[in-house]
Scaffold this motif. Structure first.
Motif, PDB file in Angstrom:
ATOM      1  N   GLU A   1      -5.118  21.560  73.529  1.00 50.38           N
ATOM      2  CA  GLU A   1      -4.452  21.710  72.555  1.00 50.38           C
ATOM      3  C   GLU A   1      -5.148  22.577  71.674  1.00 50.38           C
ATOM      4  O   GLU A   1      -6.609  22.006  71.641  1.00 50.38           O
ATOM      5  N   ILE A   2      -4.767  23.021  70.375  1.00 52.93           N
ATOM      6  CA  ILE A   2      -5.294  23.208  69.703  1.00 52.93           C
ATOM      7  C   ILE A   2      -4.490  23.224  67.496  1.00 52.93           C
ATOM      8  O   ILE A   2      -3.179  22.904  67.884  1.00 52.93           O
ATOM      9  N   THR A   3      -5.423  22.538  66.922  1.00 49.55           N
ATOM     10  CA  THR A   3      -4.904  22.560  66.199  1.00 49.55           C
ATOM     11  C   THR A   3      -5.273  23.724  64.879  1.00 49.55           C
ATOM     12  O   THR A   3      -6.135  24.831  64.253  1.00 49.55           O
ATOM     13  N   ILE A   4      -4.184  24.825  64.703  1.00 49.52           N
ATOM     14  CA  ILE A   4      -3.825  25.574  63.467  1.00 49.52           C
ATOM     15  C   ILE A   4      -3.083  25.282  62.262  1.00 49.52           C
ATOM     16  O   ILE A   4      -2.484  24.845  62.025  1.00 49.52           O
ATOM     17  N   PRO A   5      -3.427  26.110  61.191  1.00 54.77           N
ATOM     18  CA  PRO A   5      -3.093  25.986  59.671  1.00 54.77           C
ATOM     19  C   PRO A   5      -1.547  25.596  60.013  1.00 54.77           C
ATOM     20  O   PRO A   5      -1.092  27.234  60.520  1.00 54.77           O
ATOM     21  N   GLU A   6      -1.155  25.598  59.272  1.00 55.06           N
ATOM     22  CA  GLU A   6       0.557  25.637  58.970  1.00 55.06           C
ATOM     23  C   GLU A   6       0.750  27.506  58.461  1.00 55.06           C
ATOM     24  O   GLU A   6       2.272  27.621  58.835  1.00 55.06           O
ATOM     25  N   HIS A   7       0.083  28.835  57.836  1.00 54.21           N
ATOM     26  CA  HIS A   7       0.717  29.435  58.033  1.00 54.21           C
ATOM     27  C   HIS A   7       0.605  30.305  58.902  1.00 54.21           C
ATOM     28  O   HIS A   7       1.993  30.684  59.170  1.00 54.21           O
ATOM     29  N   LEU A   8       0.462  29.654  59.681  1.00 56.49           N
ATOM     30  CA  LEU A   8      -0.104  30.376  61.397  1.00 56.49           C
ATOM     31  C   LEU A   8       1.026  29.807  62.118  1.00 56.49           C
ATOM     32  O   LEU A   8       1.877  30.572  62.892  1.00 56.49           O
ATOM     33  N   GLU A   9       1.513  28.773  62.206  1.00 55.67           N
ATOM     34  CA  GLU A   9       2.708  28.267  62.384  1.00 55.67           C
ATOM     35  C   GLU A   9       3.138  28.398  62.013  1.00 55.67           C
ATOM     36  O   GLU A   9       5.035  28.807  62.667  1.00 55.67           O
ATOM     37  N   MET A  10       4.271  28.722  61.364  1.00 54.13           N
ATOM     38  CA  MET A  10       5.052  29.490  60.627  1.00 54.13           C
ATOM     39  C   MET A  10       5.152  30.839  60.851  1.00 54.13           C
ATOM     40  O   MET A  10       6.468  31.080  60.682  1.00 54.13           O
ATOM     41  N   GLN A  11       4.065  31.798  60.639  1.00 55.09           N
ATOM     42  CA  GLN A  11       4.707  33.014  61.475  1.00 55.09           C
ATOM     43  C   GLN A  11       4.685  32.704  62.685  1.00 55.09           C
ATOM     44  O   GLN A  11       5.860  33.733  63.536  1.00 55.09           O
ATOM     45  N   ILE A  12       4.530  31.762  64.033  1.00 52.27           N
ATOM     46  CA  ILE A  12       4.413  31.896  65.141  1.00 52.27           C
ATOM     47  C   ILE A  12       6.316  31.560  65.176  1.00 52.27           C
ATOM     48  O   ILE A  12       6.978  32.087  66.346  1.00 52.27           O
ATOM     49  N   ALA A  13       7.005  30.550  64.478  1.00 54.48           N
ATOM     50  CA  ALA A  13       8.158  30.157  64.618  1.00 54.48           C
ATOM     51  C   ALA A  13       8.655  31.169  64.737  1.00 54.48           C
ATOM     52  O   ALA A  13       9.946  31.073  64.993  1.00 54.48           O
ATOM     53  N   GLN A  14       8.190  31.773  62.456  1.00 48.11           N
ATOM     54  CA  GLN A  14       9.091  33.392  62.642  1.00 48.11           C
ATOM     55  C   GLN A  14       9.640  33.973  63.856  1.00 48.11           C
ATOM     56  O   GLN A  14      10.763  34.891  63.671  1.00 48.11           O
ATOM     57  N   MET A  15       8.436  34.498  64.175  1.00 47.03           N
ATOM     58  CA  MET A  15       8.721  35.194  65.790  1.00 47.03           C
ATOM     59  C   MET A  15       9.472  34.881  66.941  1.00 47.03           C
ATOM     60  O   MET A  15      10.614  35.471  67.317  1.00 47.03           O
ATOM     61  N   VAL A  16       9.400  33.260  66.945  1.00 45.20           N
ATOM     62  CA  VAL A  16      10.329  32.679  68.258  1.00 45.20           C
ATOM     63  C   VAL A  16      11.804  32.523  67.668  1.00 45.20           C
ATOM     64  O   VAL A  16      12.620  33.236  67.875  1.00 45.20           O
ATOM     65  N   GLU A  17      12.088  32.900  66.344  1.00 49.39           N
ATOM     66  CA  GLU A  17      13.929  33.395  65.490  1.00 49.39           C
ATOM     67  C   GLU A  17      14.007  34.014  66.195  1.00 49.39           C
ATOM     68  O   GLU A  17      15.071  34.270  66.105  1.00 49.39           O
ATOM     69  N   ARG A  18      13.033  35.470  65.682  1.00 50.45           N
ATOM     70  CA  ARG A  18      13.835  36.638  65.679  1.00 50.45           C
ATOM     71  C   ARG A  18      14.031  37.062  66.789  1.00 50.45           C
ATOM     72  O   ARG A  18      13.930  38.411  67.454  1.00 50.45           O
ATOM     73  N   GLY A  19      13.756  36.238  68.105  1.00 51.79           N
ATOM     74  CA  GLY A  19      13.896  36.441  69.053  1.00 51.79           C
ATOM     75  C   GLY A  19      12.688  37.565  69.724  1.00 51.79           C
ATOM     76  O   GLY A  19      12.394  37.714  70.962  1.00 51.79           O
ATOM     77  N   GLU A  20      11.379  37.708  68.929  1.00 51.51           N
ATOM     78  CA  GLU A  20      10.195  37.869  69.952  1.00 51.51           C
ATOM     79  C   GLU A  20       9.803  36.934  70.821  1.00 51.51           C
ATOM     80  O   GLU A  20       8.851  38.131  72.038  1.00 51.51           O
ATOM     81  N   PHE A  21       9.357  36.080  70.407  1.00 53.17           N
ATOM     82  CA  PHE A  21       9.018  35.586  71.572  1.00 53.17           C
ATOM     83  C   PHE A  21      10.670  33.778  72.102  1.00 53.17           C
ATOM     84  O   PHE A  21      10.889  34.245  71.439  1.00 53.17           O
ATOM     85  N   VAL A  22      10.767  33.735  73.386  1.00 51.37           N
ATOM     86  CA  VAL A  22      11.119  32.729  74.162  1.00 51.37           C
ATOM     87  C   VAL A  22      11.530  31.734  73.201  1.00 51.37           C
ATOM     88  O   VAL A  22      12.116  30.806  72.587  1.00 51.37           O
ATOM     89  N   ASN A  23      10.257  31.048  73.216  1.00 48.86           N
ATOM     90  CA  ASN A  23       9.209  30.173  72.953  1.00 48.86           C
ATOM     91  C   ASN A  23       8.020  30.008  72.363  1.00 48.86           C
ATOM     92  O   ASN A  23       7.730  30.890  72.247  1.00 48.86           O
ATOM     93  N   ARG A  24       7.873  28.538  71.345  1.00 41.34           N
ATOM     94  CA  ARG A  24       6.166  28.450  70.904  1.00 41.34           C
ATOM     95  C   ARG A  24       5.303  28.578  71.949  1.00 41.34           C
ATOM     96  O   ARG A  24       4.003  29.521  71.750  1.00 41.34           O
ATOM     97  N   GLU A  25       5.341  28.420  73.342  1.00 41.34           N
ATOM     98  CA  GLU A  25       4.569  27.995  74.263  1.00 41.34           C
ATOM     99  C   GLU A  25       4.455  29.226  74.638  1.00 41.34           C
ATOM    100  O   GLU A  25       2.900  30.034  74.823  1.00 41.34           O
TER     101      GLU A  25
END
Length: 73
Positions: free
Chosen positions: A5-29
């Motif tokens: 379990e990790i706690t990350i800043p909002e800006h990193l979470e948003m960047q990860i979500a954008q990569m998933v939305e663009r199809g760079e990854f299947v999901n957040r995990e």
């Protein structure tokens, strides 16, 4: 596989979500696992930075913009 379990800043979470939305990854995990693995490999290749290299640069040069981030493992 162990769970972490990790706690990350909002800006990193948003960047990860954008990569998933663009199809760079299947999901957040998958994104977090791949990005963490890549970071560890890069760290092993370059090793920790000397204090001289970090003096004057600080967190701003790393894209952290001085955030007091908490990472819990």
């Amino acid at each position: 596989m162990p769970k972490v379990e990790i706690t990350i800043p909002e800006h990193l979470e948003m960047q990860i979500a954008q990569m998933v939305e663009r199809g760079e990854f299947v999901n957040r995990e998958e994104a977090v696992e791949d990005l963490l693995s890549t970071g560890i490999k890069a760290y092993k290749t370059s090793g920790p930075m000397d204090e001289d290299e970090t003096a004057g640069g600080g967190l701003e040069d790393d894209g952290m913009m001085g955030h007091d981030d908490e990472y819990v493992f």
